[in-house]
Every structure is written in structure tokens, then in C-alpha cells.
Enzyme design. Structure first.
Site, PDB file in Angstrom:
ATOM      1  N   LYS A  65       4.820  10.138   8.325  1.00 28.84           N
ATOM      2  CA  LYS A  65       4.667   9.593   9.704  1.00 28.84           C
ATOM      3  C   LYS A  65       5.582  10.003  10.617  1.00 28.84           C
ATOM      4  CE  LYS A  65       2.401   5.382   7.924  1.00 28.84           C
ATOM      5  NZ  LYS A  65       0.917   5.407   8.224  1.00 28.84           N
ATOM      6  N   TYR A  88       0.894  -1.189   0.095  1.00 30.62           N
ATOM      7  CA  TYR A  88      -0.006  -0.255  -0.171  1.00 30.62           C
ATOM      8  C   TYR A  88       0.811   1.297  -0.084  1.00 30.62           C
ATOM      9  CZ  TYR A  88      -3.445   3.416   1.803  1.00 30.62           C
ATOM     10  OH  TYR A  88      -4.123   4.638   1.583  1.00 30.62           O
ATOM     11  N   ASP A 144       9.256   2.929  -0.600  1.00 29.16           N
ATOM     12  CA  ASP A 144       8.414   3.229   0.053  1.00 29.16           C
ATOM     13  C   ASP A 144       8.518   3.097   1.372  1.00 29.16           C
ATOM     14  OD1 ASP A 144       4.674   3.594   0.082  1.00 29.16           O
ATOM     15  OD2 ASP A 144       6.153   4.685   1.587  1.00 29.16           O
TER      16      ASP A 144
HETATM   17  P1  KE4 Z   1      -0.578   8.703   4.174  1.00 29.67           P
HETATM   18  O1  KE4 Z   1      -1.110   9.449   3.026  1.00 29.67           O
HETATM   19  O2  KE4 Z   1      -1.524   7.824   4.949  1.00 29.67           O
HETATM   20  O3  KE4 Z   1       0.183   9.788   5.333  1.00 29.67           O
HETATM   21  O4  KE4 Z   1       0.490   7.720   3.950  1.00 29.67           O
HETATM   22  C1  KE4 Z   1       0.117   6.674   2.894  1.00 29.67           C
HETATM   23  C2  KE4 Z   1       1.195   5.483   2.906  1.00 29.67           C
HETATM   24  C3  KE4 Z   1       2.117   5.447   2.220  1.00 29.67           C
HETATM   25  N1  KE4 Z   1       3.140   4.210   2.090  1.00 29.67           N
HETATM   26  C4  KE4 Z   1       2.990   3.413   3.162  1.00 29.67           C
HETATM   27  C5  KE4 Z   1       4.108   2.347   3.088  1.00 29.67           C
HETATM   28  C6  KE4 Z   1       1.903   3.556   4.131  1.00 29.67           C
HETATM   29  O5  KE4 Z   1       1.815   2.514   5.056  1.00 29.67           O
HETATM   30  C7  KE4 Z   1       0.933   4.492   3.876  1.00 29.67           C
HETATM   31  C8  KE4 Z   1      -0.234   4.686   4.942  1.00 29.67           C
HETATM   32  N2  KE4 Z   1      -0.289   3.797   5.870  1.00 29.67           N
HETATM   33  C9  KE4 Z   1      -1.520   3.350   6.536  1.00 29.67           C
HETATM   34  C10 KE4 Z   1      -1.368   2.202   7.533  1.00 29.67           C
HETATM   35  N3  KE4 Z   1      -1.567   1.011   7.075  1.00 29.67           N
HETATM   36  C11 KE4 Z   1      -2.175   4.626   7.060  1.00 29.67           C
HETATM   37  C12 KE4 Z   1      -3.499   4.342   7.917  1.00 29.67           C
HETATM   38  C13 KE4 Z   1      -4.605   5.009   7.211  1.00 29.67           C
HETATM   39  O6  KE4 Z   1      -4.798   4.818   5.992  1.00 29.67           O
HETATM   40  O7  KE4 Z   1      -5.638   5.382   7.788  1.00 29.67           O
END
Ligand code: KE4
Length: 429
Positions: free
Chosen positions: A271, A148, A243
Site C-alpha cells: 500500500k 485478512y 502482516d
Molecule cells: P493486496 O493483495 O490487496 O495488495 O493486499 C492484501 C492484504 C494483505 N494484508 C492485509 C492486512 C490487507 O489489509 C490486505 C488488503 N487489504 C484490503 C482492504 N481490507 C484490500 C481491499 C481489496 O481487497 O480490494
């Protein structure tokens, strides 16, 4: 199924939320769709403990999905934000914290010679993809099933995390013409990767992956896998994008690329570097990054990019991790936690994975090496486990397809207590 029944205040908030927020949440995974029942509402969080609006406390093993590496409301972050905000919360003008953050990221992640801040991991990945396409003049992106990378149009194809939890790994609203430019292959499958390069090599702009996939639970790259991915990218002049939004500054100061000794061309981050405030970043070789506006032809921008509050909070968090050598502490805590959980699952059809402070308990026999393996998990059994744990004051990620996180605020005593509760629950499985 006996769901954790949130108390009255959470429930009334949930009913109001459902009226005005799609699905009652601002991010799908929070809706408990993966485990059933309804979510509780948090009133406050401190250290490894969260307290809901009705006063119930639990030990948090999600840590707001990664940012809370020092636990919640660490004093250093509170102090940094308190010190910064009276001078203004946003300028849209270069500010010194942007220089400090850029220098810190480049120092801690040597593969990054230049870096650009964004406001989310999604934005960082979206920008990195565009940059890779602009730099190479190619259009195809290769990703791995179950990884993801945020809700980027090009990458919401066989995606993990909330998309997988909801059974929507391929979102509606993505133009088929765009999705057709994305090749998805199983993680840890070098044969499939070779085939993708054989079929599309000259058109591949980049291969993007989570070096340690943590959005379909948590599984690890097999021996030599990351090295071979990098070699194939080199041989075909495609960029390698790691990523590390989740793994960056968590698995080591330099993230997974430090742990595995692999240098990507671009890295996406997020994060932890925001200390809980909205943040993302992408960086890599200067030759590539200099293709970005205003220097180069690849446009990318953001009103709040480099926001002083997020950067003050993120810098405070990174400095504290370095001061206390937080990564060693997290490894010690992770080792303790793993020993207890492995003892609890002995002889049971369960699989536990851990790397550093990230972990996942799969409700299936191992090995779990990719998405197809992860999908063998008994999600109903996971849901029962999740709710029993929550009733006894342990909050794990509300989906089998997410990772768990420890923080430096998880004391050995808290982990011992949690492990005993987990052992008792698993004794019934
Ligand atoms: P954000 O756009 O949510 O800040 O980051 C996206 C993202 C990109 N790459 C990786 C490897 C990620 O894990 C994420 C976001 N992680 C999720 C948790 N699995 C965020 C939780 C959510 O979507 O509410």
C-alpha cells in the site's frame, strides 16, 4: 432501503462492467455487496476528495484502502512519477530505486534487515508464508479469525475483508489438504493460542497476524496479547509474521511493531510504499531472508517486483511523511475526529474504535475484541448509515468489516463538516 443512486454515467458504466468483469469489479469489496446498491465510478481524486464520473464530490474515508496516506494525487507523488517515467517504466534489471527503497524500509522498520519487493500485499504474504515453511522445514500456519492477509490459498480460511463481507471466509477452490495445514483461532484469545501450540507446536512454521486487525472492522490487541504470541513462537521455534500491509508506515514510521514495541521475525508490507501504484514487500532477519532464491532454496520472483514507478511514488510518499512528520498530524486529526464521533454516539448501541488514522464504527454494543464480537454488528443499520452518509457527500468503506482511513489531506474543517453530518445521521439511529 434508500440506496445512494449513482447518476447516469456511473450507472451505464456499471451495466457495461457487469457484462465483462465478474461481479462488475476487479476486487469484490468494491461491489457494494456489503451495503446494497451499486457502486459509483470515480473520475478523479485529489486530497481528501473524490469526484465521480457525473461530477458529484465526496470526502473519501477509504483512501484506496490505505495507500493514500497523503490524500489523493499528492504533488510529491505526481512529480516523482513524472520525473521517473520518461526513463522507462520497467526494466527487469536492478535499478537504483530498489536499493533506495530497501535501505529506507530497513531504516524505518529496524526488525527488517533485508527486504524483497513484490507487486501486491497478497504476493508479499504468500512469499512470507513459503519462506517461513522453507526456513523452519515445518508446514502448519496459525492465523486468527477475521484477519485478512490477501487471497493466499493457505490463509483464505476464516478470513476477513471482502471474504467476510461476502460471507465466504473460506473460499472455494482451496485444496482441503492445504486448508488442513492452517489453524485458525480467535484474536485476543491466548487460551486458544496455547492450545494450538500444545497440539501442533513442533509442526508450526509461523503465526501470522495483523497486529491491529483492520479487516473485520478495526479492533485492538488486548494488553500483553502480542507479547504472549511472540513468547509462544519463541518457545516453539515458530516464526512470528506481522502482516503490516495496512498498518505499516501508517500507525508510525515503523508501523504497529513500533507502536507496540514487538519485533516480529518477518513483516509483510504494501500500500503506502507504492504511493498508489501496485506494490508489496516482505522482510525480516537476514538469516531468514537469505533462504530466498537466488541465495537459498525458497523460490520467489516477479517480473515487476521493484518497479521503478511504484518505488519512486512510494519513496516520495515516505519522504514527505517524514518531512512533515505526517504521523503527528494524523494523530491530531484522528483525535479531533474521534472526539466528534464519540460525542455523536453517546448513549447509543454503537462502538467506535480508532488508532492513529484508522477507525471503525461498529453498529453494536461493545466490547469488540475479535471477529465474533464484530459479527454482532447490525449490518442493515450500517448499510443505512453508509448510504445516508454517501448521499451527503461522505464515502466510508462499503462494508462493516473494513476500516476507515484519514490522510494528511483531511483538513480539520473537512473533518468538522463530516462529523456534523455523521452526528445528524446517527441522531436517527
Ligand atoms: P493486496 O493483495 O490487496 O495488495 O493486499 C492484501 C492484504 C494483505 N494484508 C492485509 C492486512 C490487507 O489489509 C490486505 C488488503 N487489504 C484490503 C482492504 N481490507 C484490500 C481491499 C481489496 O481487497 O480490494
Amino acid at each position: 432501503m434508500s440506496f445512494y443512486q449513482p447518476a447516469p454515467h456511473s450507472h451505464s458504466l456499471w451495466e457495461r462492467a457487469l457484462l465483462r468483469i465478474p461481479g462488475g469489479v476487479n476486487s469484490p469489496v468494491r461491489a457494494f455487496r456489503g451495503v446494497g446498491g451499486e457502486p459509483f465510478f470515480v473520475n478523479k481524486a485529489s486530497g481528501c476528495t473524490i469526484t465521480d464520473v457525473d461530477g458529484s464530490e465526496c470526502i473519501d474515508f477509504v483512501g484506496t484502502w490505505g495507500p493514500a496516506i497523503l490524500g489523493h494525487a499528492p504533488q510529491v507523488v505526481i512529480d516523482a512519477v513524472r520525473e521517473t517515467v520518461p526513463r522507462g517504466s520497467s526494466f527487469g534489471i536492478p535499478n537504483p530505486l530498489e536499493v533506495e527503497m530497501a535501505e529506507t524500509i530497513c531504516r524505518m522498520v529496524p526488525s527488517i534487515e533485508k527486504v524483497r519487493m513484490t507487486n501486491s500485499g497478497t504476493e508479499a504474504v504468500m512469499s512470507a508464508i513459503r519462506l517461513a515453511r522453507g526456513y523452519t522445514g515445518r508446514e502448519r500456519i496459525v492465523k486468527f479469525e477475521g484477519c485478512y492477509h490477501g487471497h493466499v490459498d493457505s490463509l483464505l480460511v476464516k478470513a476477513g475483508s471482502g471474504a467476510l463481507t461476502l460471507g465466504q471466509p473460506d473460499s472455494a477452490g482451496i485444496p482441503t489438504s492445504l486448508a488442513a495445514l492452517t489453524s485458525t483461532i480467535p484474536f485476543n484469545n491466548l487460551e486458544a493460542l496455547h492450545s494450538a501450540f500444545k497440539e501442533h507446536g513442533p509442526q508450526i512454521a509461523a503465526v501470522i497476524l495483523e497486529p491491529v486487525p483492520a479487516n473485520a472492522g478495526l479492533y485492538l490487541p488486548g494488553p500483553g496479547f502480542l507479547e504472549e504470541v511472540k513468547t509462544l513462537c519463541r518457545e516453539h521455534d515458530a516464526l512470528l509474521i506481522f502482516d503490516e500491509v495496512m498498518t505499516g508506515f501508517r500507525l508510525a514510521p515503523g508501523g504497529a511493531q513500533e507502536v507496540y514495541g514487538i519485533t516480529p521475525d518477518l513483516t509483510t508490507l504494501g500500500k503506502i510504499i507504492g504511493g498508489g501504484l501496485p506494490v508489496g514487500a516482505f522482510g525480516g532477519k537476514a538469516e531468514i531472508m537469505d533462504q530466498l532464491a537466488p541465495l537459498g532454496p525458497v523460490y520467489q520472483a516477479g517480473t515487476l517486483s521493484g518497479n521503478p514507478l511504484a518505488l519512486a511514488a512510494g519513496l516520495a510518499q515516505l519522504r514527505e511523511m517524514e518531512r512533515i512528520n505526517g504521523w503527528q498530524l494524523l494523530e491530531n486529526l484522528g483525535t479531533q475526529f474521534e472526539e466528534s464521533i464519540r460525542h455523536a454516539i453517546k448513549g447509543k448501541p454503537l462502538t467506535f474504535h480508532r488508532i492513529g488514522s484508522m477507525f471503525c464504527l461498529y453498529f453494536c454494543e461493545g466490547p469488540v475484541r475479535n471477529l465474533d464480537d464484530a459479527k454482532r454488528s447490525d449490518s442493515a443499520a450500517f448499510a443505512r448509515y453508509f448510504h445516508r452518509a454517501l448521499k451527503q457527500g461522505l464515502y466510508f468503506a462499503p462494508s462493516q468489516y473494513e476500516a476507515g482511513f484519514l490522510s494528511t489531506a483531511h483538513t480539520p474543517e473537512a473533518l468538522e463538516r463530516a462529523s456534523m453530518i455523521v452526528s445528524k445521521i446517527l441522531a436517527e439511529f
